[in-house]
Design a protein around this motif. Structure first.
Motif, PDB file in Angstrom:
ATOM      1  N   SER A 224     -19.060 -51.198 -16.840  1.00 39.01           N
ATOM      2  CA  SER A 224     -19.906 -52.372 -16.594  1.00 39.01           C
ATOM      3  C   SER A 224     -20.843 -52.616 -17.771  1.00 39.01           C
ATOM      4  O   SER A 224     -21.231 -51.672 -18.479  1.00 39.01           O
ATOM      5  N   PRO A 225     -21.243 -53.858 -17.994  1.00 39.74           N
ATOM      6  CA  PRO A 225     -22.229 -54.150 -19.048  1.00 39.74           C
ATOM      7  C   PRO A 225     -23.546 -53.439 -18.768  1.00 39.74           C
ATOM      8  O   PRO A 225     -23.907 -53.218 -17.604  1.00 39.74           O
ATOM      9  N   ARG A 226     -24.242 -53.084 -19.822  1.00 34.69           N
ATOM     10  CA  ARG A 226     -25.502 -52.347 -19.648  1.00 34.69           C
ATOM     11  C   ARG A 226     -26.526 -53.132 -18.845  1.00 34.69           C
ATOM     12  O   ARG A 226     -27.255 -52.562 -18.029  1.00 34.69           O
TER      13      ARG A 226
ATOM     14  N   ARG B  31     -36.284 -38.248  -6.745  1.00 36.65           N
ATOM     15  CA  ARG B  31     -35.016 -38.231  -6.016  1.00 36.65           C
ATOM     16  C   ARG B  31     -34.051 -39.277  -6.562  1.00 36.65           C
ATOM     17  O   ARG B  31     -32.837 -39.160  -6.387  1.00 36.65           O
ATOM     18  N   HIS B  32     -34.591 -40.290  -7.231  1.00 36.69           N
ATOM     19  CA  HIS B  32     -33.735 -41.327  -7.797  1.00 36.69           C
ATOM     20  C   HIS B  32     -32.865 -40.780  -8.933  1.00 36.69           C
ATOM     21  O   HIS B  32     -31.827 -41.365  -9.253  1.00 36.69           O
ATOM     22  N   LEU B  33     -33.284 -39.676  -9.556  1.00 32.65           N
ATOM     23  CA  LEU B  33     -32.435 -39.043 -10.562  1.00 32.65           C
ATOM     24  C   LEU B  33     -31.118 -38.589  -9.927  1.00 32.65           C
ATOM     25  O   LEU B  33     -30.038 -38.769 -10.498  1.00 32.65           O
ATOM     26  N   LEU B  34     -31.221 -37.995  -8.745  1.00 36.25           N
ATOM     27  CA  LEU B  34     -30.031 -37.527  -8.053  1.00 36.25           C
ATOM     28  C   LEU B  34     -29.192 -38.700  -7.552  1.00 36.25           C
ATOM     29  O   LEU B  34     -27.962 -38.693  -7.669  1.00 36.25           O
ATOM     30  N   MET B  35     -29.862 -39.699  -6.994  1.00 37.31           N
ATOM     31  CA  MET B  35     -29.136 -40.852  -6.455  1.00 37.31           C
ATOM     32  C   MET B  35     -28.420 -41.616  -7.562  1.00 37.31           C
ATOM     33  O   MET B  35     -27.253 -42.014  -7.411  1.00 37.31           O
ATOM     34  N   SER B  36     -29.097 -41.820  -8.678  1.00 40.82           N
ATOM     35  CA  SER B  36     -28.477 -42.579  -9.766  1.00 40.82           C
ATOM     36  C   SER B  36     -27.333 -41.806 -10.407  1.00 40.82           C
ATOM     37  O   SER B  36     -26.368 -42.404 -10.895  1.00 40.82           O
ATOM     38  N   ALA B  37     -27.418 -40.474 -10.399  1.00 39.10           N
ATOM     39  CA  ALA B  37     -26.324 -39.672 -10.946  1.00 39.10           C
ATOM     40  C   ALA B  37     -25.051 -39.864 -10.132  1.00 39.10           C
ATOM     41  O   ALA B  37     -23.946 -39.869 -10.689  1.00 39.10           O
ATOM     42  N   THR B  38     -25.187 -40.042  -8.820  1.00 35.42           N
ATOM     43  CA  THR B  38     -23.998 -40.212  -7.975  1.00 35.42           C
ATOM     44  C   THR B  38     -23.309 -41.549  -8.223  1.00 35.42           C
ATOM     45  O   THR B  38     -22.102 -41.676  -7.992  1.00 35.42           O
ATOM     46  N   VAL B  39     -24.060 -42.556  -8.669  1.00 33.82           N
ATOM     47  CA  VAL B  39     -23.454 -43.874  -8.877  1.00 33.82           C
ATOM     48  C   VAL B  39     -23.060 -44.115 -10.329  1.00 33.82           C
ATOM     49  O   VAL B  39     -22.473 -45.153 -10.646  1.00 33.82           O
ATOM     50  N   ALA B  40     -23.373 -43.166 -11.213  1.00 36.51           N
ATOM     51  CA  ALA B  40     -23.064 -43.344 -12.637  1.00 36.51           C
ATOM     52  C   ALA B  40     -21.596 -43.686 -12.895  1.00 36.51           C
ATOM     53  O   ALA B  40     -21.301 -44.576 -13.708  1.00 36.51           O
TER      54      ALA B  40
ATOM     55  N   PHE C 271     -28.383 -51.620 -15.642  1.00 36.75           N
ATOM     56  CA  PHE C 271     -29.831 -51.438 -15.550  1.00 36.75           C
ATOM     57  C   PHE C 271     -30.431 -52.261 -14.414  1.00 36.75           C
ATOM     58  O   PHE C 271     -31.366 -51.828 -13.737  1.00 36.75           O
ATOM     59  N   ALA C 272     -29.909 -53.472 -14.202  1.00 38.03           N
ATOM     60  CA  ALA C 272     -30.394 -54.302 -13.106  1.00 38.03           C
ATOM     61  C   ALA C 272     -30.096 -53.646 -11.768  1.00 38.03           C
ATOM     62  O   ALA C 272     -30.935 -53.667 -10.844  1.00 38.03           O
ATOM     63  N   SER C 273     -28.937 -53.043 -11.640  1.00 35.22           N
ATOM     64  CA  SER C 273     -28.571 -52.361 -10.399  1.00 35.22           C
ATOM     65  C   SER C 273     -29.452 -51.147 -10.163  1.00 35.22           C
ATOM     66  O   SER C 273     -29.878 -50.875  -9.028  1.00 35.22           O
ATOM     67  N   LEU C 274     -29.750 -50.405 -11.223  1.00 34.73           N
ATOM     68  CA  LEU C 274     -30.592 -49.214 -11.084  1.00 34.73           C
ATOM     69  C   LEU C 274     -32.041 -49.587 -10.804  1.00 34.73           C
ATOM     70  O   LEU C 274     -32.768 -48.833 -10.142  1.00 34.73           O
ATOM     71  N   PHE C 275     -32.484 -50.742 -11.296  1.00 36.63           N
ATOM     72  CA  PHE C 275     -33.853 -51.166 -11.037  1.00 36.63           C
ATOM     73  C   PHE C 275     -34.075 -51.401  -9.549  1.00 36.63           C
ATOM     74  O   PHE C 275     -35.149 -51.105  -9.012  1.00 36.63           O
ATOM     75  N   VAL C 276     -33.070 -51.936  -8.856  1.00 34.79           N
ATOM     76  CA  VAL C 276     -33.214 -52.229  -7.428  1.00 34.79           C
ATOM     77  C   VAL C 276     -32.603 -51.129  -6.565  1.00 34.79           C
ATOM     78  O   VAL C 276     -32.360 -51.324  -5.372  1.00 34.79           O
ATOM     79  N   LEU C 277     -32.362 -49.959  -7.164  1.00 37.46           N
ATOM     80  CA  LEU C 277     -31.827 -48.830  -6.406  1.00 37.46           C
ATOM     81  C   LEU C 277     -32.885 -48.287  -5.453  1.00 37.46           C
ATOM     82  O   LEU C 277     -33.991 -47.932  -5.868  1.00 37.46           O
ATOM     83  N   THR C 278     -32.570 -48.228  -4.179  1.00 39.18           N
ATOM     84  CA  THR C 278     -33.442 -47.645  -3.162  1.00 39.18           C
ATOM     85  C   THR C 278     -32.605 -46.741  -2.269  1.00 39.18           C
ATOM     86  O   THR C 278     -31.379 -46.720  -2.365  1.00 39.18           O
ATOM     87  N   ASP C 279     -33.280 -46.000  -1.398  1.00 37.52           N
ATOM     88  CA  ASP C 279     -32.551 -45.156  -0.460  1.00 37.52           C
ATOM     89  C   ASP C 279     -31.575 -45.993   0.366  1.00 37.52           C
ATOM     90  O   ASP C 279     -30.422 -45.599   0.583  1.00 37.52           O
TER      91      ASP C 279
END
Length: 214
Positions: free
Chosen positions: A83-85, A68-77, A89-97
């Motif tokens: 932003s710097p990579r 489900r994180h594929l869908l969630m991360s696509a919305t925040v892309a 990546f740090a933001s996506l690492f701590v991405l939760t519902d």
């Protein structure tokens, strides 16, 4: 994030107790929370943990839940286009519902700071790590608690969060389709596939409605 933290503490304590009962040390629990950081998946892994260890089943279950994180991360892309990579990546690492939910609500409120997602996720990461480690230390005191009771805390949060996302009757079809598809999937497929399939059904319905409005 403050209203969410009590639920995170409760689940962290439950995970720490469950992991300790399976023989994990305090260090192993801390490392799992630091590098995996997926509360639902970690609890599912504990439920599946038995001798001999069903490694394939555990890996597949966790993989399906986290898709489900594929869908969630696509919305925040789009938020991280400039932003710097490393920050991305740090933001996506701590991405939760939870961090995703409050970040989306913040964006819909007219704000556009991509760092909000990182701050929300990092806050939850610290609390989850601390609570899980404490659960290992408090194992004997917490052993009598039923983990299912704590599920209502997270469920209540998502109900409130979902209500905040309501934008009108146009949201009803994707929501109902996602719920109905997930409930139907539970009846025919074992494991946690209902999470992904329900999310995909709702997302596709929302995308179709968006294209039609254009």
């Amino acid at each position: 994030m403050l209203p969410i933290l009590p639920a995170a503490v409760a689940f962290g304590l439950v995970y720490g107790v469950a992991a300790a009962e399976k023989g994990m040390s305090a260090l192993e629990i801390a490392l799992s929370c630091m590098f995996i950081f997926a509360g639902a998946s970690q609890l599912v892994a504990m439920e599946l943990w038995r001798e001999p260890l069903p490694i394939v089943t555990m890996v597949l279950s966790v993989f399906v839940i986290n898709l489900r994180h594929l869908l969630m991360s696509a919305t925040v892309a789009p938020w991280f286009a400039n932003s710097p990579r490393l920050a991305t990546f740090a933001s996506l690492f701590v991405l939760t519902d939870e961090s995703w939910g409050v970040a989306v609500a913040d964006r819909r409120g007219g704000r556009s700071d991509a760092a909000f997602l990182l701050g929300a996720g990092a806050t939850l990461w610290v609390v989850w790590l601390g609570a899980s480690t404490a659960g290992h230390a408090l194992g004997d005191l917490m052993r009598g608690f039923d983990p299912d009771l704590f599920a209502w805390l997270i469920t209540g949060f998502f109900v409130v969060l979902l209500a905040g996302f309501w934008r009108g009757p146009g949201d009803l079809l994707p929501w109902l389709l996602a719920a109905a598809t997930a409930l139907a999937t539970v009846q025919v497929l074992p494991g946690t596939w209902f999470v992904l399939i329900g999310a995909l059904a709702g997302s596709l319905a929302g995308a179709w409605l968006h294209v039609r409005r254009r």
